[in-house]
Design a protein around this motif. Sequence first.
Motif, mmCIF file in Angstrom:
data_model
loop_
_atom_site.group_PDB
_atom_site.id
_atom_site.type_symbol
_atom_site.label_atom_id
_atom_site.label_comp_id
_atom_site.label_asym_id
_atom_site.label_seq_id
_atom_site.Cartn_x
_atom_site.Cartn_y
_atom_site.Cartn_z
ATOM 1 N N LYS A 260 38.453 38.705 40.429
ATOM 2 C CA LYS A 260 39.565 39.108 40.606
ATOM 3 C C LYS A 260 38.894 40.461 41.583
ATOM 4 C CE LYS A 260 42.291 35.840 39.518
ATOM 5 N NZ LYS A 260 41.324 35.274 38.456
ATOM 6 N N CYS A 261 39.612 40.838 42.658
ATOM 7 C CA CYS A 261 39.676 42.407 43.082
ATOM 8 C C CYS A 261 40.675 42.826 42.758
ATOM 9 C CB CYS A 261 40.078 42.522 44.633
ATOM 10 S SG CYS A 261 38.779 41.062 45.244
ATOM 11 N N LEU A 262 40.730 44.473 41.945
ATOM 12 C CA LEU A 262 41.452 45.615 41.519
ATOM 13 C C LEU A 262 42.177 45.855 42.026
ATOM 14 C CD1 LEU A 262 39.380 45.007 37.717
ATOM 15 C CD2 LEU A 262 41.474 42.662 38.698
ATOM 16 N N LYS A 263 43.137 46.551 42.101
ATOM 17 C CA LYS A 263 43.764 47.931 42.846
ATOM 18 C C LYS A 263 43.472 48.810 40.747
ATOM 19 C CE LYS A 263 47.475 50.345 43.705
ATOM 20 N NZ LYS A 263 49.143 49.935 44.326
ATOM 21 N N ILE A 264 42.960 49.743 40.788
ATOM 22 C CA ILE A 264 43.149 50.605 39.564
ATOM 23 C C ILE A 264 43.506 52.340 39.769
ATOM 24 C CG2 ILE A 264 41.882 51.527 37.293
ATOM 25 C CD1 ILE A 264 39.972 48.815 37.919
ATOM 26 N N LEU A 265 44.307 52.747 38.793
ATOM 27 C CA LEU A 265 45.513 54.526 38.797
ATOM 28 C C LEU A 265 44.338 54.536 38.261
ATOM 29 C CD1 LEU A 265 47.635 52.221 40.942
ATOM 30 C CD2 LEU A 265 49.334 53.473 39.740
ATOM 31 N N ILE A 266 43.684 55.887 39.011
ATOM 32 C CA ILE A 266 42.667 56.720 37.743
ATOM 33 C C ILE A 266 43.639 57.740 37.636
ATOM 34 C CG2 ILE A 266 40.600 57.621 37.584
ATOM 35 C CD1 ILE A 266 40.516 54.862 37.870
ATOM 36 N N PHE A 267 43.342 58.635 36.528
ATOM 37 C CA PHE A 267 44.334 59.734 35.758
ATOM 38 C C PHE A 267 43.157 60.189 34.852
ATOM 39 C CE2 PHE A 267 47.819 56.113 36.455
ATOM 40 C CZ PHE A 267 48.908 57.062 37.183
ATOM 41 N N ASP A 268 42.670 60.343 34.569
ATOM 42 C CA ASP A 268 41.700 61.365 33.710
ATOM 43 C C ASP A 268 39.761 60.966 33.770
ATOM 44 O OD1 ASP A 268 41.474 63.473 32.764
ATOM 45 O OD2 ASP A 268 41.944 62.587 30.525
#
Length: 342
Positions: A260-268
Amino acid sequence: MGNALRLLYGQCCGEPPTTTTAHGGAGDQPLGHHGVSSSSVGVSALAQHLYHFEITSQVPEGLSKHVSSSKKAQSNWYKKLSKAWRESKPPPKTPEEASRLVIRILHTRQIADIQGLLSFYGLPLPHSLVELTGGDAPSVVDGLKFVLHTLPVDPRAVADGDGATVYVSTSDTRESSRVPPEIQMAAVERNEARAQRNFTKADKLLKQIKDAGYGVLHINNEEILARKYRIRLRGIDAPENAMPYGKEAKDELVRIIDGKCLKILIFDEDQYGRFVGDMYCNGIFVQKLMLKKGLAWHYTAYDKRPELAKWEKSARDKRIGLWASSNPEMPWEWRKNRRENR
């Protein structure tokens, strides 16, 4: 037939009572939560009710409050379950064994009915029955640094139940301006070397690309230069691979994101150089699914979001996944004990 189940009941849970307990007759034991006898566990209660069914062809009265199917359908369940229980050698002795038998026999029924039946007896719900649902993800809070849109995930890049390596194409808007010139040149020269069948030079250039944190992926007969990111799922801590349920947690994460292609929100970024973020797959918040399937803890030391606490509690209450154990070991304590050689 009743004598056979009576014998199995005795082997598993002790001798069944001589009077019925499913319908409140004289001499009955008092029934507790979900109809399970307050002095017995769910396995013995189920065995007792199956024994009673073989004598009377009646199902427990309270079951209809937990399932939507008709009494006729319930009778059909108990007929099949009593036969399977009698033929089991040995019969189920633990809640997990009883749950597996119920699911194996009733696998074609509605998931809600199976959940209701297991809940009626206080039996654990395997993580495989938790449905993949979207929505209800936490709102984005302050601290978001950037968003990744990944290429399809290779299942071999999943490290455990809360970590994976992903790649983002250098044609991505954010990445395109960040590629070092020497890496762009190495990719071009590698293609030329391969065309000339100079594989020694091509391999050397590929090592240079990888050492810089990039990779070359083959997707749809096309080679794509991509940036590598090691991801740690934010707010959860899954069992380590060597722990109970560690393999199940890793396998479940593979099942969710494989290809799958993912969407990842990076915080740290953590001390190991991993990027800490919220992962979404086809609109599904992955952390939510891992928590609701009972394959991860809410990592409260680093994340206080109430939604994550709610999803963990849901799995605890239903005894799903690792919560089927009475006292599962916390992964951060497991790691600490290993560091201290305890």
